[in-house]
Write a protein that holds these residues in place. Structure first.
Motif, mmCIF file in Angstrom:
data_model
loop_
_atom_site.group_PDB
_atom_site.id
_atom_site.type_symbol
_atom_site.label_atom_id
_atom_site.label_comp_id
_atom_site.label_asym_id
_atom_site.label_seq_id
_atom_site.Cartn_x
_atom_site.Cartn_y
_atom_site.Cartn_z
ATOM 1 N N LEU A 160 0.830 -1.206 0.000
ATOM 2 C CA LEU A 160 0.000 0.000 0.000
ATOM 3 C C LEU A 160 0.863 1.254 0.000
ATOM 4 N N ARG A 161 1.937 1.267 0.779
ATOM 5 C CA ARG A 161 2.847 2.416 0.798
ATOM 6 C C ARG A 161 3.469 2.645 -0.572
ATOM 7 N N ILE A 162 3.844 1.547 -1.253
ATOM 8 C CA ILE A 162 4.432 1.661 -2.600
ATOM 9 C C ILE A 162 3.430 2.293 -3.552
ATOM 10 N N TYR A 163 2.177 1.816 -3.503
ATOM 11 C CA TYR A 163 1.148 2.370 -4.383
ATOM 12 C C TYR A 163 0.844 3.828 -4.046
ATOM 13 N N GLN A 164 0.845 4.172 -2.764
ATOM 14 C CA GLN A 164 0.593 5.557 -2.376
ATOM 15 C C GLN A 164 1.715 6.474 -2.857
ATOM 16 N N ASP A 165 2.957 5.997 -2.723
ATOM 17 C CA ASP A 165 4.091 6.790 -3.214
ATOM 18 C C ASP A 165 4.015 6.966 -4.724
ATOM 19 N N ALA A 166 3.669 5.891 -5.440
ATOM 20 C CA ALA A 166 3.562 5.971 -6.902
ATOM 21 C C ALA A 166 2.447 6.923 -7.304
ATOM 22 N N ALA A 167 1.325 6.881 -6.590
ATOM 23 C CA ALA A 167 0.207 7.774 -6.906
ATOM 24 C C ALA A 167 0.592 9.221 -6.623
ATOM 25 N N LYS A 168 1.334 9.439 -5.532
ATOM 26 C CA LYS A 168 1.771 10.795 -5.193
ATOM 27 C C LYS A 168 2.714 11.338 -6.269
ATOM 28 N N LYS A 169 3.683 10.496 -6.725
ATOM 29 C CA LYS A 169 4.617 10.918 -7.774
ATOM 30 C C LYS A 169 3.885 11.162 -9.082
ATOM 31 N N ALA A 170 2.914 10.302 -9.388
ATOM 32 C CA ALA A 170 2.144 10.484 -10.627
ATOM 33 C C ALA A 170 1.330 11.768 -10.560
ATOM 34 N N GLY A 171 0.786 12.060 -9.391
ATOM 35 C CA GLY A 171 0.024 13.306 -9.229
ATOM 36 C C GLY A 171 0.910 14.522 -9.384
ATOM 37 N N GLU A 172 2.148 14.449 -8.861
ATOM 38 C CA GLU A 172 3.088 15.566 -8.993
ATOM 39 C C GLU A 172 3.496 15.761 -10.442
ATOM 40 N N SER A 173 3.739 14.638 -11.148
ATOM 41 C CA SER A 173 4.159 14.774 -12.554
ATOM 42 C C SER A 173 3.003 15.282 -13.407
ATOM 43 N N LEU A 174 1.776 14.878 -13.073
ATOM 44 C CA LEU A 174 0.626 15.401 -13.822
ATOM 45 C C LEU A 174 0.451 16.883 -13.569
ATOM 46 N N ALA A 175 0.723 17.304 -12.346
ATOM 47 C CA ALA A 175 0.624 18.732 -12.033
ATOM 48 C C ALA A 175 1.670 19.522 -12.825
ATOM 49 N N VAL A 176 2.869 18.967 -12.965
ATOM 50 C CA VAL A 176 3.927 19.625 -13.722
ATOM 51 C C VAL A 176 3.533 19.718 -15.189
ATOM 52 N N ILE A 177 3.002 18.599 -15.733
ATOM 53 C CA ILE A 177 2.589 18.570 -17.138
ATOM 54 C C ILE A 177 1.449 19.550 -17.365
#
Length: 125
Positions: free
Chosen positions: A102-119
């Protein structure tokens, strides 16, 4: 004062009635308690199970029986306890693995959200 009531199945029950006045409302009320039933063969009142007094229990004999039963059941219970402890340990290990996943998925979702915000931010420029 006692009353008699005939049941649908033909059994005759005997009740004890007690009249009293309710202190709050001042109304006259009757409290009825079951005494027993009439034996059709003898005509005597037979107490129901609830009103039969229990014989005093010899506590020394009861304690000895309980202790003997506990000693006999002890190996069986120890075996069951060991099995339950093993199940508990395996569930704890599985729970730990699921928390890590769950922590791995939460970290991946957080990174994906940050990269989407950048894009999304670069497209607005």
């Amino acid at each position: 004062m006692s009353t008699i009531h005939l049941n649908r199945n033909g059994t005759i029950y005997v009740y004890s009635s007690h009249k009293y006045t309710d202190k709050e409302t001042g109304e006259s009320k009757t409290k009825r308690t079951l005494v027993g039933k009439i034996d059709p063969a003898t005509g005597e009142v037979v107490p129901t199970r609830r009103y039969v007094r229990k014989k005093p229990v010899n506590t020394a004999q009861t304690a000895e029986k309980t202790e003997a039963t506990a000693q006999a059941a002890s190996p069986v219970m120890e075996n069951k306890i060991q099995k339950l402890e093993a199940i508990n340990e395996s569930l704890r290990a599985e729970n730990q693995k699921l928390r890590e996943t769950l922590r791995i998925y939460q970290d991946a979702a957080k990174k994906a959200g940050e990269s989407l915000a950048v894009i999304a931010g670069s497209k607005e420029i």
